[in-house]
Scaffold this motif. Structure first.
Motif, PDB file in Angstrom:
ATOM      1  N   ALA A  81      -2.046 -98.632  -5.202  1.00 24.31           N
ATOM      2  CA  ALA A  81      -2.993 -99.606  -5.601  1.00 24.31           C
ATOM      3  C   ALA A  81      -3.883-100.014  -4.400  1.00 24.31           C
ATOM      4  O   ALA A  81      -4.515-101.046  -4.564  1.00 24.31           O
ATOM      5  N   HIS A  82      -3.732 -99.291  -3.318  1.00 23.10           N
ATOM      6  CA  HIS A  82      -4.764 -99.827  -2.129  1.00 23.10           C
ATOM      7  C   HIS A  82      -5.196 -98.433  -1.443  1.00 23.10           C
ATOM      8  O   HIS A  82      -4.246 -98.025  -0.420  1.00 23.10           O
ATOM      9  N   THR A  83      -6.335 -97.826  -1.708  1.00 18.38           N
ATOM     10  CA  THR A  83      -6.389 -96.708  -0.567  1.00 18.38           C
ATOM     11  C   THR A  83      -8.178 -96.754  -0.295  1.00 18.38           C
ATOM     12  O   THR A  83      -8.623 -97.549  -1.167  1.00 18.38           O
ATOM     13  N   HIS A  84      -8.396 -96.078   0.680  1.00 17.49           N
ATOM     14  CA  HIS A  84      -9.908 -95.886   1.005  1.00 17.49           C
ATOM     15  C   HIS A  84     -10.291 -94.358   1.044  1.00 17.49           C
ATOM     16  O   HIS A  84     -10.285 -93.804   2.077  1.00 17.49           O
ATOM     17  N   LEU A  85      -9.879 -94.033  -0.307  1.00 18.25           N
ATOM     18  CA  LEU A  85      -9.928 -92.531  -0.615  1.00 18.25           C
ATOM     19  C   LEU A  85     -11.251 -91.881  -0.051  1.00 18.25           C
ATOM     20  O   LEU A  85     -11.041 -90.606   0.525  1.00 18.25           O
ATOM     21  N   ALA A 150      -9.467 -96.848  -5.331  1.00 12.58           N
ATOM     22  CA  ALA A 150     -10.199 -96.368  -4.429  1.00 12.58           C
ATOM     23  C   ALA A 150     -11.131 -97.236  -3.919  1.00 12.58           C
ATOM     24  O   ALA A 150     -12.046 -97.538  -4.941  1.00 12.58           O
ATOM     25  N   LYS A 151     -11.390 -97.523  -2.775  1.00 11.73           N
ATOM     26  CA  LYS A 151     -12.481 -98.288  -2.231  1.00 11.73           C
ATOM     27  C   LYS A 151     -13.629 -97.849  -1.690  1.00 11.73           C
ATOM     28  O   LYS A 151     -13.455 -96.997  -1.089  1.00 11.73           O
ATOM     29  N   SER A 152     -14.768 -98.583  -1.830  1.00 11.82           N
ATOM     30  CA  SER A 152     -15.942 -98.183  -1.012  1.00 11.82           C
ATOM     31  C   SER A 152     -15.496 -99.029   0.122  1.00 11.82           C
ATOM     32  O   SER A 152     -14.710 -99.375   0.568  1.00 11.82           O
ATOM     33  N   ILE A 252      -8.210-109.166  -2.087  1.00 14.33           N
ATOM     34  CA  ILE A 252      -8.414-109.494  -0.465  1.00 14.33           C
ATOM     35  C   ILE A 252      -7.679-108.790   0.600  1.00 14.33           C
ATOM     36  O   ILE A 252      -6.361-108.874   0.104  1.00 14.33           O
ATOM     37  N   HIS A 253      -8.139-108.340   1.319  1.00 16.95           N
ATOM     38  CA  HIS A 253      -7.209-107.761   2.713  1.00 16.95           C
ATOM     39  C   HIS A 253      -7.028-109.104   3.442  1.00 16.95           C
ATOM     40  O   HIS A 253      -7.967-109.674   4.012  1.00 16.95           O
ATOM     41  N   ALA A 254      -5.781-109.730   3.401  1.00 15.45           N
ATOM     42  CA  ALA A 254      -5.412-110.855   3.806  1.00 15.45           C
ATOM     43  C   ALA A 254      -4.240-110.781   5.023  1.00 15.45           C
ATOM     44  O   ALA A 254      -3.441-110.235   4.767  1.00 15.45           O
ATOM     45  N   ASP A 275      -3.488-108.275  -0.110  1.00 13.90           N
ATOM     46  CA  ASP A 275      -3.137-107.084   0.488  1.00 13.90           C
ATOM     47  C   ASP A 275      -2.793-107.291   1.911  1.00 13.90           C
ATOM     48  O   ASP A 275      -3.324-108.222   2.779  1.00 13.90           O
ATOM     49  N   HIS A 276      -1.876-106.559   2.436  1.00 19.96           N
ATOM     50  CA  HIS A 276      -1.380-106.590   3.912  1.00 19.96           C
ATOM     51  C   HIS A 276      -0.402-107.705   4.020  1.00 19.96           C
ATOM     52  O   HIS A 276       0.720-107.410   4.289  1.00 19.96           O
ATOM     53  N   LEU A 277      -0.988-108.965   4.236  1.00 19.39           N
ATOM     54  CA  LEU A 277      -0.154-110.214   4.631  1.00 19.39           C
ATOM     55  C   LEU A 277       0.940-109.976   5.537  1.00 19.39           C
ATOM     56  O   LEU A 277       2.187-110.977   5.648  1.00 19.39           O
ATOM     57  N   THR A 327      -0.059 -97.143  -0.094  1.00 15.76           N
ATOM     58  CA  THR A 327      -0.249 -96.535   1.498  1.00 15.76           C
ATOM     59  C   THR A 327      -1.257 -97.274   2.259  1.00 15.76           C
ATOM     60  O   THR A 327      -1.343 -96.923   3.418  1.00 15.76           O
ATOM     61  N   ASP A 328      -2.547 -97.602   1.691  1.00 17.73           N
ATOM     62  CA  ASP A 328      -3.515 -98.062   2.163  1.00 17.73           C
ATOM     63  C   ASP A 328      -4.312 -96.858   3.075  1.00 17.73           C
ATOM     64  O   ASP A 328      -4.896 -96.865   4.190  1.00 17.73           O
ATOM     65  N   TYR A 329      -4.140 -95.733   2.394  1.00 12.91           N
ATOM     66  CA  TYR A 329      -4.671 -94.501   2.859  1.00 12.91           C
ATOM     67  C   TYR A 329      -6.042 -94.610   3.425  1.00 12.91           C
ATOM     68  O   TYR A 329      -7.103 -94.713   2.775  1.00 12.91           O
TER      69      TYR A 329
HETATM   70 ZN   LIG Z   1      -7.176-101.178   3.103  1.00  6.49          ZN
END
Ligand SMILES: [Zn+2]
Ligand SMILES: N=CN[C@@H](CCC(=O)O)C(=O)O
Length: 419
Positions: A81-85, A150-152, A252-254, A275-277, A327-329
């Motif tokens: 649920a968190h990637t920069h694909l 997948a994030k922009s 949020i990347h927090a 996310d992250h935390l 993953t935060d790929y």
């Molecule tokens: Zn990220």
């Protein structure tokens, strides 16, 4: 009812049956294990889950695919649920800088890091981005991932590049078996041209980019990198409120590196996830629990940043925060598509039990994408996304780390990967 695919004699069938909601506290350890399990699908839909033999009302014929689950562990398809694909280039040149002691935010401030991926992504054509991301999706599915966010975020000041990333993700969602859910992350770094007046860039994100992304239905979520030297709490608040007003779900990347109050902001706004935390405060964790915000933890990033610090997952579970793991790929802080490795890190380093880990990457991962009623557990009526692991039990998958345990992957009732 006719079965088009069955998996039988399954040593350990992990169903995650139970409520279609993010699981907290002890619910995260209740994985609905069935020994000697059997599961039947009709096309994309699960029509039976149980123990022993199939009941008589489930019929098979010559076209039914029958898979033997002897010696195997079967789970719902994994959710990342968190990637920069979608991005151009790669950043292995940062390894030697990191080994010399340069930190992630120093590389970014010096114009490298995210900025160098922005350059590579701007220069890449649609086709180049497509084929690079497709290769990553092929890797992901081989590790059991069946749904990916997948994030922009590598266009930043250049909105056309943001749109190009989101359009690549949309096309891949149509073409590739993995489902892709898109997030707009125009607020990923401050473009160099706006260093003197970052609020001007925030205004462009709010007044121009977010409404356009929403109008063109290019994303379901909107994310912001709330971090020292990137977007402040106040700027992040404005961006996430604008997202809400435009029908995008905020996340949020927090508190990834500094404890800025990102967890608290996530609770205040009602983000779907924070996310992250890694550096989240006690108060932030409590507030997230109170508001039901999912903590999407990314231990692969802590490992790769060599920060020696991981998110306090045990504390979060004790306080009643639902945990997802992803993953935060991305090419900088976590260049891996391997969710199984992340599962091992979560257990070996963050001390989650295997049951909590599998919950985090299935039903809680699904909830992190708002998809908990459709995927994330193996129940009648849900979508047939399934991983067959060549492993005698769940502990083995996590304990025997760093290799790929996947034997087969079923997506929407079709075998899409086979070892
Ligand atoms: Zn990220
Ligand atoms: N921290 C911000 N974004 C990514 C890293 C992106 C990059 O370095 O390219 C992350 O989640 O860690």
């Amino acid at each position: 009812m006719r079965a088009t695919l069955i998996i039988k004699n399954i040593d350990n069938l992990i169903t995650l049956k139970g409520k279609d909601k993010p699981r907290i506290k002890e619910e995260m350890r209740d994985i609905g294990l069935i020994q000697n399990g059997v599961i039947a699908l009709n096309e994309a839909e699960i029509i039976y889950v149980g123990k022993g033999e199939l009941p008589e009302n489930i019929t098979i014929d010559d076209d039914t695919i029958i898979i033997d689950g002897k010696g195997k562990t079967v789970t719902p398809g994994l959710v990342d649920a968190h990637t920069h694909l979608v991005h151009g280039g790669s950043r292995e040149n940062e390894l030697s800088m990191k080994l010399k002691g340069m930190e992630y935010l120093d590389i970014l401030a010096a114009g490298g890091g995210i900025h160098s991926t922005v350059k590579a992504t701007r220069e890449a054509t649609f086709e180049q981005l497509y084929s690079k991301a497709k290769k990553s999706l092929d890797t992901m599915i081989s590790y059991g991932t069946t749904t990916v966010e997948a994030k922009s975020g590598y266009g930043i000041g250049d909105f056309q590049t943001e749109i190009k990333q989101l359009e690549v993700a949309r096309r891949l969602n149509e073409d590739h078996p993995v489902d892709i859910i898109s997030t707009f992350m125009g607020a990923h770094a401050i473009p160099k041209d706006y260093n003197e007046d970052p609020d001007k860039f925030v205004d462009i994100i709010i007044n121009e980019m977010i409404p356009e992304v929403s109008k063109r239905d290019l994303a379901k979520f909107c994310d912001v990198f709330c971090e020292k030297g990137v977007f402040t709490i106040e700027q992040s608040r404005k961006i996430l409120l604008a997202a809400l007003e435009n029908g995008l779900i905020p996340k949020i990347h927090a508190d990834e590196i500094e404890s800025l109050g990102g967890a608290e902001l996530a609770a205040e706004i009602g983000c779907i996830t924070a996310d992250h935390l890694i550096a989240a405060s006690d108060e932030g964790i409590k507030m997230m629990a109170g508001k039901g915000i999912i903590a999407n933890l990314l231990p692969g990033t802590s490992f790769n940043l060599q920060a020696g610090k991981f998110a306090r997952a045990r504390k979060m579970i004790e306080e009643g925060v639902a945990i997802a793991l992803s993953t935060d790929y991305n090419p900088g802080s976590c260049p891996t598509e391997n969710l199984q490795l992340v599962m091992s890190f979560a257990s070996l380093i963050m001390k989650l039990t295997p049951e909590e880990v599998i919950t985090a990457v299935t039903i809680n991962g699904a909830a992190a994408l708002g998809l908990e009623e459709k995927i994330g557990s193996l129940k009648v009526g849900k979508q047939g996304d399934i991983v067959i692991f060549d492993a005698p039990n769940l502990d083995y998958i996590i304990y025997h780390f760093g290799i790929n345990h996947t034997d087969k992957v079923v997506k929407k009732g079709k075998v899409v990967f086979s070892k």
